[in-house]
Design an enzyme around this catalytic site. Sequence first.
Site, PDB file in Angstrom:
ATOM      1  N   THR A 186       1.496  -2.569  12.815  1.00  0.00           N
ATOM      2  CA  THR A 186       0.914  -2.689  14.160  1.00  0.00           C
ATOM      3  C   THR A 186       1.928  -3.035  15.248  1.00  0.00           C
ATOM      4  OG1 THR A 186       0.381  -5.022  13.735  1.00  0.00           O
ATOM      5  CG2 THR A 186      -1.328  -3.379  13.234  1.00  0.00           C
ATOM      6  N   TRP A 237      -7.561  -3.712  21.516  1.00  0.00           N
ATOM      7  CA  TRP A 237      -7.194  -4.983  22.146  1.00  0.00           C
ATOM      8  C   TRP A 237      -7.736  -6.181  21.339  1.00  0.00           C
ATOM      9  CZ3 TRP A 237      -7.408  -4.918  28.226  1.00  0.00           C
ATOM     10  CH2 TRP A 237      -6.679  -3.830  28.708  1.00  0.00           C
ATOM     11  N   ASP A 261      -7.555   2.600  19.457  1.00  0.00           N
ATOM     12  CA  ASP A 261      -7.703   3.366  20.696  1.00  0.00           C
ATOM     13  C   ASP A 261      -6.444   4.151  21.027  1.00  0.00           C
ATOM     14  OD1 ASP A 261      -6.458   0.838  21.066  1.00  0.00           O
ATOM     15  OD2 ASP A 261      -6.815   0.914  23.228  1.00  0.00           O
ATOM     16  N   ILE A 287       0.815  -1.211   0.000  1.00  0.00           N
ATOM     17  CA  ILE A 287       0.000   0.000   0.000  1.00  0.00           C
ATOM     18  C   ILE A 287       0.853   1.268   0.000  1.00  0.00           C
ATOM     19  CG2 ILE A 287      -1.962  -1.122   1.109  1.00  0.00           C
ATOM     20  CD1 ILE A 287      -1.119   0.312   3.727  1.00  0.00           C
ATOM     21  N   TYR A 341       3.156   4.873  16.863  1.00  0.00           N
ATOM     22  CA  TYR A 341       2.065   4.101  16.271  1.00  0.00           C
ATOM     23  C   TYR A 341       0.758   4.885  16.309  1.00  0.00           C
ATOM     24  CZ  TYR A 341      -1.699   0.668  16.031  1.00  0.00           C
ATOM     25  OH  TYR A 341      -2.875   0.009  15.723  1.00  0.00           O
ATOM     26  N   LYS A 368      -1.351   6.291  12.994  1.00  0.00           N
ATOM     27  CA  LYS A 368      -2.737   5.892  12.713  1.00  0.00           C
ATOM     28  C   LYS A 368      -3.659   7.112  12.662  1.00  0.00           C
ATOM     29  CE  LYS A 368      -4.351   2.376  12.300  1.00  0.00           C
ATOM     30  NZ  LYS A 368      -4.645   1.629  11.043  1.00  0.00           N
TER      31      LYS A 368
END
Length: 304
Positions: A61, A149, A101, A36, A124, A128
Amino acid sequence: MNILITGAGGQLGRDLIRVLSKKHKLIAKTRKELDITNEQSVREAVLKCRPDVIVHAAAYTQVDLAESRMEEAYMVNSFGSRNIALMANEMGAKLVYVSTDYVFDGTKGAAYNELDRTNPISVYGHSKLHGEKFVQLICDKYFIVRTSWLYGKYGSNFVTKVLANAQQHSELSMVADQFGSPTYTYDLARFIEQVIESERYGIYHASNRGMCSRYEFAEEILRIAGHSAVRLNPVTADSFPLPAARPVRSDFDDKAIRYNGFPRLRMWRDALQSFILEDLNIDSERIQTDEIMNETDKEELGNG
């Protein structure tokens, strides 16, 4: 609908295939099949399949590695998401961007809703959030789905690590002062199916309902799996020092789900029980593993 899935080899990607393939035509691309970060590759892939919907689940991630591999994290999560957003908009396709989150700092002291101010405290989380901004700036028809989570049938996660470690050790230490909302990827995939069949665009907080600490999460995992002999010791997050900071409390308020009339995701304990008893089939056979957890696994087990 004709649906393109990025990150199709991951935990969520594989459950998206499991859910969406029942009703829709899928073009599922793994990380190796679609880079991507390469704008031309994204363009060619999208023009070839001409999707009605793109579910963008591909992401960098590795939260702790992102602190030292900042450029890689931003290339995937920010620039890569920009590439996907540009093509979704050009095709007039709906876009689902799966976020996290970790765009919050965890200091609110209550569950976060979609109107709360973002303030990431890790590379991170920042990368995002930048991906979210690209989607909002470029696309007309988008769903930003923040979750937390994650665990599921495919791949390694907190649940499978706790179960594997419980077979090798009689005593485990778990962080008791970080709180969030565990989310079963199958339930998240079902929610994504519901939103893409609508035109109720915007930001959604989608996790299984309720809040727990890592310690409470592990306690419930062991209870459902029948590992009553394993002793759990509550410890502070300082006991597991990691490169990236985590939000102290990042559980979700699903305000947008309720407002838009979507069915709420089930409580986290109910989802966990379904996962362990049905997906893992642990009541008919114990999870067998020859996985030897290295020190990184142990750190992730404690701190997530």
